[in-house]
Write an enzyme that holds these catalytic residues in place. Structure first.
Site, PDB file in Angstrom:
ATOM      1  N   GLY C  91     -27.149  37.408 -12.644  1.00 27.15           N
ATOM      2  CA  GLY C  91     -26.580  36.968 -11.374  1.00 27.15           C
ATOM      3  C   GLY C  91     -27.364  37.537 -10.202  1.00 27.15           C
ATOM      4  O   GLY C  91     -28.167  38.462 -10.353  1.00 27.15           O
ATOM      5  N   CYS C  92     -27.127  36.995  -9.012  1.00 24.23           N
ATOM      6  CA  CYS C  92     -27.904  37.401  -7.839  1.00 24.23           C
ATOM      7  C   CYS C  92     -27.559  38.829  -7.405  1.00 24.23           C
ATOM      8  O   CYS C  92     -28.448  39.661  -7.220  1.00 24.23           O
ATOM      9  CB  CYS C  92     -27.701  36.414  -6.696  1.00 24.23           C
ATOM     10  SG  CYS C  92     -25.983  35.936  -6.389  1.00 24.23           S
ATOM     11  N   TYR C  93     -26.257  39.115  -7.240  1.00 24.65           N
ATOM     12  CA  TYR C  93     -25.887  40.480  -6.847  1.00 24.65           C
ATOM     13  C   TYR C  93     -26.370  41.495  -7.878  1.00 24.65           C
ATOM     14  O   TYR C  93     -26.981  42.518  -7.514  1.00 24.65           O
ATOM     15  CB  TYR C  93     -24.369  40.605  -6.676  1.00 24.65           C
ATOM     16  CG  TYR C  93     -23.797  39.931  -5.448  1.00 24.65           C
ATOM     17  CD1 TYR C  93     -24.168  40.340  -4.166  1.00 24.65           C
ATOM     18  CD2 TYR C  93     -22.859  38.921  -5.552  1.00 24.65           C
ATOM     19  CE1 TYR C  93     -23.622  39.736  -3.036  1.00 24.65           C
ATOM     20  CE2 TYR C  93     -22.312  38.309  -4.432  1.00 24.65           C
ATOM     21  CZ  TYR C  93     -22.690  38.718  -3.175  1.00 24.65           C
ATOM     22  OH  TYR C  93     -22.142  38.122  -2.069  1.00 24.65           O
ATOM     23  N   THR C  95     -28.853  41.410  -9.838  1.00 24.56           N
ATOM     24  CA  THR C  95     -30.300  41.606  -9.722  1.00 24.56           C
ATOM     25  C   THR C  95     -30.627  42.553  -8.581  1.00 24.56           C
ATOM     26  O   THR C  95     -31.413  43.501  -8.728  1.00 24.56           O
ATOM     27  CB  THR C  95     -30.989  40.243  -9.504  1.00 24.56           C
ATOM     28  OG1 THR C  95     -30.764  39.422 -10.653  1.00 24.56           O
ATOM     29  CG2 THR C  95     -32.484  40.413  -9.282  1.00 24.56           C
ATOM     30  N   SER C  96     -30.001  42.307  -7.426  1.00 23.78           N
ATOM     31  CA  SER C  96     -30.314  43.124  -6.241  1.00 23.78           C
ATOM     32  C   SER C  96     -29.867  44.570  -6.411  1.00 23.78           C
ATOM     33  O   SER C  96     -30.415  45.469  -5.784  1.00 23.78           O
ATOM     34  CB  SER C  96     -29.668  42.513  -4.992  1.00 23.78           C
ATOM     35  OG  SER C  96     -28.265  42.732  -4.991  1.00 23.78           O
TER      36      SER C  96
END
Lengths: 288, 288, 288, 288
Positions: C91-93, C95-96
């Site tokens: 997911g994006c979060y 990953t960050s």
């Protein structure tokens, strides 16, 4: 609608009708005759029922009420609004277009032909419905024209300008969607009547609006900005010479949700009820 | 400028000149004659030196270079660009206006008079200078027209359209600032030549651009959107019938920073150098 | 789904699976075993099936595939990805958050407790569904937190950090919705292990990522900005001392649609197929 | 400043001082002692002159006035404001942070240590100066943190929280710039005092603010949004349980230009003059 049917209007003098286009005809038929009504839908804006049916794709269900309805562009029709029982509140684009053009056409200063209207609107004009087209990601950082020559506000604009010209006017009208929530600008390209100059247009607009609270002719050379109207009931107008001799560029700006909708509705109600016309409307623009 | 003077160009075939308007005339004079140059400033765009002086308020300091310069609207002047040493890269508005209009005027399909151009630009067109007018708070959520009839791109547009018409063309041009960083749309209102129909305009544009990589006539009825060009070198065009008989509405969109500036500059350099024209330019639009 | 069933995969080596959460379990079960698959949904991200069921509210329909799936945070799990048949794209979060934290926790530089993650995301993270909450008018010019402590990316973050810590980690995670289409920042507040200094964190991140194409530790003091990643597969990271002794602030930024979704998916596919890892991914950020 | 010197204040009871930080010290010294003054600059906010000198990099030029000044966080210091001659109007971030935290720290519900404040502000907080950093193109569609741990509002926040705690409080404060003109949110991560629960925090905030016009504790679970405050003097607050036991997440939102600046200034002046406190402040939020 059940709610409306069962509502007790015995202590109510006036109502705003804020329902979707096409639904208010039936409802208003069922309301007590003693009520004053400002209808914010498009249902009663077009005097010619056949025009309504052509542009809205359905038969009108309250033609007798349509005959009674007054088109409430307040500054232009104040006297009729005063004694009206049912006011059809104008659309946002028609308001931005007619306020500058009606006085100029009436005074034969602008030719009632080849009028080019390039309008720009914030996205709130499309309502709050959950449509993909109006998602943030679709709107931000981009623009496009929609309903090129076919927008439903065309007949409303042409009705008003034809009244002013006393002849059938056909306009070129192209609305554009802007990446902003509120605000509307109409940039209007016109041919001047023979011998007419820019200062004549400014003089006429000054005469027409100098006693108005909400329509303002800006000083010469000052460009109207939608920012100056945001959250307010103002319409700012100015006129500029075109590079092509014999032509002018007219710019008007409003907040589409206020002077273009709820603000003008309240202004009309104030007139109908005999209240001071600016009651509840003296909000200043919010900037930034 | 010292840097330029002292630079060693012995191994360099070509350069982009990306300096402010008014400063490149002197600099280019000092460069080796062997260099191919694409100048992104406005310094060499106007063939008529007196027009330059009128609109830019200063004498031209390299009139002999001006005579040599080729105006680099690539699709229109590809052959001249091929053999040019100095290419004046077009402005963003003139690119968006000339790409659709030049073929139509050349073919006598559109009347070369009363052309109304209502353009809308993202704020990056104004550069990165620290000006109050371009602060986020001044731009976001509002629009306005600027330089009504007086924008410096007017003579550049009129030069190109006059060439196409083989007679002096005067246009109505009104640029509007949009709350977005990139993107440009020109909505162009024209009178058709007698007997001409919308399909004739579409047919001509199809012929003119069907072999081009970057200029695309959209399918009938499809509205060009600036989103479809963001970050790319594309220009999308379409033509629509106006409600007023005998008129048409032409819409073109570009990314003002790419086809309207650096992208077209690279396209020109590719042509000048004999590289495949799309080298380094096959970026797809970034959406959202 | 019929389309998938009837598809002929005989000439296909690998596929991206870009279907809504909850729907890919069945579909992937039906695909040929010879296919390499990168699944962009959340269906195979959580190793613990009971966690999946708790956060997604439904039984997992392909637990045996879940066992086989490799969590594809490329820089952290490259070796497993190389030989994987099914990669669950992060997911994006997550990953960050994991890219900066996993190496620091593994190296015992940051305490695996009281980790406060304040994340900010562009609205494209919510997809293109027509929801009132994501209309332009709802998003522009305003911010808010959503899913406070209850966002579905929490178990995915905690799984990755627990692996790194070799003990159960519970995080504080608050996502905020930004008025922008793309871009994601996680501002992460951590307690340093005893005796550890900011330079130790920077040194570890440098070691971990100096050979990576897409993860970049910025120079000391430089603040990562989402603008620097827009349209690209980069993750920029930096570490700052907190005013409170013994604490650090870690900031990471990505484009949620690229490194946070499709870009990392392609990166994983490149690894699985033995292609150069940056194939098709060398887009530069688009600014402005 | 000449204007100020020559001004006739004989009929004036009170003034707002809206000048840049660092310039009001001299000016206010020169004003008649009979004037009531609300100073919107930072000049008199810090009681400790050495703190002022450390954070603003210059000696204070009116230390005796500083002793007299009352820090005007209206709801917290109403009694002192009533009798004040000179009120230092709070900064925007300190307002958003202190309104929720001061009552909770005073009541020993929240630990006065490890307080993590992640704030997000619209760009109008930076003023209207022509800085490249605040151009539309730099701000739109992107976010970043600025002044990590070093923002000038830190000592103001710490002063207020230290007063509440009756001990020196050091906070972690990270401001982020949002692509919006107005609005501010502080997301505050705190450790609860032993035995304290979320409902105790809500109960305390309810007690503290239930009679206030402008500070509102939202119903349980409702997330404050900056949209709900735009153009208004409201501060909306709520408290949420953290996933990590013993912690809470507090969110407050204001319009940085109203409750965070001019609105609170007027509120203070109303209190100083004995006017009803909400005089001139009953604007509703403008949405969208």
């Amino acid at each position: 609608m059940v709610a409306v049917k069962d509502a007790d209007f015995s202590d109510v003098d006036a109502v705003f009708c804020c329902l979707p286009h096409g639904t208010t005809q039936e409802i208003i038929k069922g309301l007590p005759k003693s009520l004053k009504i400002v209808d914010l839908s498009a249902d009663f804006r077009l005097r010619d029922i056949s025009e309504y049916e052509e542009w809205y794709g359905q038969a009108h269900r309250a033609p007798e009420l349509q005959k009674e309805a007054v088109y409430g562009l307040t500054e232009i029709s104040r006297e009729e609004v005063k004694s009206a029982r049912l006011v059809a509140n104008p659309g946002c684009y028609p308001t931005s277009v007619q306020l500058p053009l009606v006085p100029l056409i009436k005074a034969n200063l602008v030719q009632p032909k080849n009028i080019i209207i390039d309008s720009k609107s914030g996205v709130s004009g499309a309502g709050r419905g959950a449509k993909e087209a109006n998602l943030y990601t679709e709107i931000a950082e981009g623009i496009y024209s929609y309903g090129v020559t076919r927008h439903r506000h065309v007949p409303e604009i042409e009705q008003g300008l034809s009244d002013a010209a006393n002849s059938k006017v056909t306009v070129s009208f192209t609305p554009h969607l802007m990446p902003m929530s509120r605000g509307m600008q109409s940039t209007i390209y016109v041919e001047l009547a023979p011998g007419v100059e820019i200062k004549d247009l400014r003089q006429q607009l000054k005469l027409s609006y100098e006693d108005e609270d909400f329509v303002v002719l800006l000083d010469e050379g000052i460009v109207p900005r939608t920012h100056n109207t945001r959250g307010s009931n103002y319409c700012f107008i100015n006129v500029f010479p075109d590079r092509i001799p014999g032509r002018a560029i007219i710019i008007s700006v409003i907040d589409n949700l206020v002077k273009g909708a709820s603000g003008q509705a309240l202004q009309n109600l104030n007139v109908m009820m005999g209240f001071p016309e600016s009651t509840g409307l003296l909000y200043q623009p919010l900037f930034p």
